[in-house]
Design a protein around this motif. Structure first.
Motif, PDB file in Angstrom:
ATOM      1  N   ALA A   1       5.312  65.879 -19.929  1.00  0.00           N
ATOM      2  CA  ALA A   1       5.373  66.536 -18.544  1.00  0.00           C
ATOM      3  C   ALA A   1       4.009  67.354 -18.111  1.00  0.00           C
ATOM      4  N   TYR A   2       3.728  68.194 -19.144  1.00  0.00           N
ATOM      5  CA  TYR A   2       2.655  69.128 -18.891  1.00  0.00           C
ATOM      6  C   TYR A   2       1.288  68.068 -18.763  1.00  0.00           C
ATOM      7  N   GLY A   3       1.258  67.224 -19.425  1.00  0.00           N
ATOM      8  CA  GLY A   3       0.224  66.216 -19.529  1.00  0.00           C
ATOM      9  C   GLY A   3       0.086  65.366 -18.105  1.00  0.00           C
ATOM     10  N   ARG A   4       1.237  64.924 -17.806  1.00  0.00           N
ATOM     11  CA  ARG A   4       1.232  64.455 -16.479  1.00  0.00           C
ATOM     12  C   ARG A   4       0.655  65.185 -15.161  1.00  0.00           C
ATOM     13  N   LEU A   5       0.982  66.542 -15.494  1.00  0.00           N
ATOM     14  CA  LEU A   5       0.732  67.562 -14.282  1.00  0.00           C
ATOM     15  C   LEU A   5      -0.697  67.742 -14.376  1.00  0.00           C
TER      16      LEU A   5
ATOM     17  N   MET B   1      -0.518  62.952  -8.130  1.00  0.00           N
ATOM     18  CA  MET B   1       0.806  62.802  -7.833  1.00  0.00           C
ATOM     19  C   MET B   1       1.228  63.702  -6.508  1.00  0.00           C
ATOM     20  N   SER B   2       2.374  63.383  -5.877  1.00  0.00           N
ATOM     21  CA  SER B   2       2.448  64.049  -4.610  1.00  0.00           C
ATOM     22  C   SER B   2       2.717  65.550  -5.173  1.00  0.00           C
ATOM     23  N   ASP B   3       2.982  66.500  -3.978  1.00  0.00           N
ATOM     24  CA  ASP B   3       3.367  68.019  -4.302  1.00  0.00           C
ATOM     25  C   ASP B   3       4.712  67.824  -4.530  1.00  0.00           C
ATOM     26  N   TYR B   4       5.374  66.869  -3.988  1.00  0.00           N
ATOM     27  CA  TYR B   4       7.114  66.842  -4.370  1.00  0.00           C
ATOM     28  C   TYR B   4       7.212  66.441  -5.815  1.00  0.00           C
ATOM     29  N   GLU B   5       6.383  65.354  -6.073  1.00  0.00           N
ATOM     30  CA  GLU B   5       6.699  65.152  -7.616  1.00  0.00           C
ATOM     31  C   GLU B   5       6.245  66.190  -8.550  1.00  0.00           C
ATOM     32  N   ARG B   6       4.840  66.769  -8.261  1.00  0.00           N
ATOM     33  CA  ARG B   6       4.750  67.934  -9.131  1.00  0.00           C
ATOM     34  C   ARG B   6       5.969  69.114  -9.000  1.00  0.00           C
TER      35      ARG B   6
END
Length: 658
Positions: free
Chosen positions: A613-617, A622-627
């Motif tokens: 999850a950290y790597g993806r962030l 991605m959208s603010d919602y997804e983050r």
């Protein structure tokens, strides 16, 4: 026309683990407990950017994008018609063997094979071969991988000079610039497949002062080909073994293997849920064929389950596979030189309880009580989430240098009052968080002198790492001495430290207390907190009564920073449900099965889901919602990790009162 079944790099690797696995691979009717998506696994392990960085060192390279066997080979051969060429993902085929080479360079009659690995290497310290002349276990999979590829190229292009290389991160290298890792980000294609993509060119400094190191392994390949890479030569040569694997795989014939300790980590085991959905169990199928077992036999515990037992293969070879066949002489009877169970005593207790069908837990009440008497309220329970990015966030940092990006903190007062007191999560893109992490932790823990708890060595190890980072950092850090003093006060010095200390508030390790003073057959020998928590919830009526009520949450009896009116105890099929399975999914686009594997895989440490999850962030647009949703999930998961420690403490406290 029947499709040709090629022995590929990944299939060869699988066969070297256990040849029987070739039969089960890629068959949807069999359960598989490994992540099938190689990119997701690379992201979880932190090395997904390495392949793209390696390609950036060869700007003249041409990539073979074709996916089919015929099309990719045809395109590769077209490129190889040039006298000089660098090819990414070159497709090479010989008979029933097929490989995609990370980087292949042709210079006249010479071919260079470069296999890129997300592994660190120090040319002055790392040795491929051990003192007795055999390849060391940690390097064997990598060297066999590149040797297989060299073999295929030699067969496909007879008469060519072929040299093989491993390209790995250089342990001694330091990143020259800030923001290098943000130049390689996660891209999603039209079919939803994710991959790493270079989004900005490297600077001259980033190309000249490389983080990756290329090691020639021709000598190692020659020894593998000659069979002199092992202590005792195998009667089957390397080329014979490849042909054997290839022939059986091409005909879809199972290679039958005798049971061994390798079976413990077989990914083709089926869970209860898998079986209910109709999936087959490859592990059971193998053992039924080799041992003549029935389904009833698998209901009995085996030596594979014994915690930290190094005699599994010896017992299996002797026909002592079920625990009720073992004697204490098979286990050993060495006693502990300190209070609590020795390793042998704990192993024998596991055998005895399984043999006697005794489901009751064991608690060394006297020794645990003595330990608890030393604790000082308020009690603090902390848990860290960390990552080891292959490409550093900042200039001056090394590859795979640890990052601590999250912690959770629960407090228990002397009267039993519990609160989720604090947390930290830094997901700012490209920010090295370690010093702010320690500042936040210091703020949480410096208001009193209460006892601090961790679960296993991870927290102590990371604080030691940050201690070294603070000592080595030449930049201006105003509160350096205060941070160093704080770390010393709550830790023990590690093996890599040039100093020795044990802080006055050195953290108490609940994991060690579990090993010494507590055993529950429900855990099947595991001491992971994700196994111990369901076990203690199942056996503690106190915890069941307390947490069956929605008293946990910001507006409830137990303050929380991420939950409201939450009940942790829920029953499924008459059993207490695993609290971790009650949490919201970490990702919307990853299967529930893969999320479980990320968290509990043999190949990944606990925290694989958080690291992913950290790597993806950090690296995915991605959208603010997804983050926001991923951040919420991270906070909830980490909060449960420290609450789990609190529940273990509460369970023990109530057991001691009984």
């Amino acid at each position: 026309m029947t499709d040709v079944r090629y022995l590929t790099k990944s299939r060869f690797k699988l066969a070297t683990e256990c040849p029987a696995k070739l039969f089960y691979a890629k068959k949807p009717e069999y359960a598989n407990q490994k992540i099938d998506d190689p990119f997701l696994m690379a992201l979880a392990e932190g090395g997904f950017q390495i392949g793209e960085l390696a390609k950036a060192y060869f700007p003249e390279g041409v990539e073979v994008f074709e996916l089919g066997y015929d099309d990719s080979v045809e395109r590769t051969n077209e490129l190889l018609s040039a006298d000089r060429v660098t090819i990414f993902e070159a497709a090479i085929r010989f008979e029933h063997l097929f490989i995609r080479v990370d980087i292949l360079r042709k210079i006249g009659n010479r071919i260079e094979l470069i296999e890129v690995k997300s592994k660190s290497y120090d040319k002055d310290e790392d040795e491929f071969f051990g003192a007795k002349g055999a390849i060391s276990a940690k390097w064997r999979p990598y060297l066999y991988d590149v040797a297989f590829q060299k073999y295929v190229i030699l067969q496909a292009f007879p008469g060519r000079e072929v040299s093989a290389f491993l390209m790995m991160t250089d342990k001694t290298a330091r990143c020259t610039t800030d923001g290098l890792n943000q130049k390689i980000r996660i891209a999603t294609d039209a079919d939803g497949r994710k991959s790493a993509k270079l989004v900005a060119p490297l600077t001259e400094a980033e190309i000249n002062q490389r983080l990756l190191f290329q090691v020639n392994v021709d000598e190692e390949c020659d020894r593998i080909f000659a069979g002199t890479d092992v202590k005792e030569p195998d009667p089957m040569t390397f080329s014979d073994r490849i042909r054997f694997f290839s022939e059986n795989y091409s005909l879809d014939q199972k290679i039958r293997m005798a049971p061994s300790s390798v079976c413990r980590s077989c990914e083709f085991r089926a869970t209860h849920e898998d079986l209910e959905s109709g999936l087959l169990d490859g592990f059971k199928e193998c053992w039924k064929e080799q041992l003549g077992w029935t389904d009833a036999d698998f209901a009995e515990p085996t030596v594979l389950e014994i915690w930290d037992f190094r005699g599994k293969d010896k017992m299996i070879e002797a026909g002592k596979i079920k625990l009720d066949q073992l004697t204490i002489d098979d286990i050993g009877s060495k006693l502990s030189d300190k209070p609590g169970l020795s390793r042998n005593e704990r192993q024998w207790m596991q055998v005895q309880k399984a043999r006697d069908k005794d489901a009751s837990f064991y608690l060394d009440a006297e020794s645990l009580s003595r330990e608890m008497e030393k604790w000082k309220f308020p009690l603090h329970f902390i848990d860290f989430e960390t990552a080891t990015p292959a490409i550093p966030f900042n200039g001056g940092r090394r590859p795979y240098e640890g990052i601590a990006f999250q912690f959770s903190h629960h407090v228990v007062e002397a009267d039993g009052t519990i609160a989720h007191s604090g947390e930290y999560l830094n997901t700012d893109i490209g920010v090295f968080p370690n010093y702010d992490f320690v500042r936040a932790l210091r703020s949480e823990l410096s208001n009193d002198t209460g006892t601090i708890f961790r679960y296993a060595a991870h927290e102590n190890s990371y604080l030691n790492l940050i201690y070294r980072q603070l000592k080595e950092d030449i930049s201006e850090i105003d509160d350096r001495d205060e941070l160093l003093a704080f770390i010393r006060s709550i830790t023990k010095s590690g093996k890599e430290s040039t100093e020795e200390w044990e802080g006055e508030r050195s953290m108490v390790d609940l994991f060690e207390l579990v090993k010494c003073f507590y055993y529950d057959p429900y855990t099947l020998g595991s001491n992971s907190i994700k196994q111990v928590l369901p076990a203690i919830l199942t056996s503690s009526e106190y915890l069941q009564r307390k947490y069956a009520e929605p008293i946990y949450g910001a507006s409830s009896g137990i303050p929380s920073l991420n939950f409201s009116d939450w009940a942790w105890i829920r029953f499924e099929n008459g059993k207490v449900a695993d609290p971790y399975k009650l949490l919201p999914p970490m990702f919307q686009d990853v299967s529930e099965e893969d999320v479980v594997i990320l968290s509990q895989s043999f190949e990944l440490s606990d925290g694989g889901a958080a690291m992913t999850a950290y790597g993806r962030l950090q690296f995915e647009d991605m959208s603010d919602y997804e983050r926001g949703e991923i951040r919420k999930a991270l906070l909830k998961y980490c909060e449960l990790d420290t609450l789990a420690m609190v529940m273990i403490y509460e369970g023990w406290r109530e057991f001691l009162k009984a």
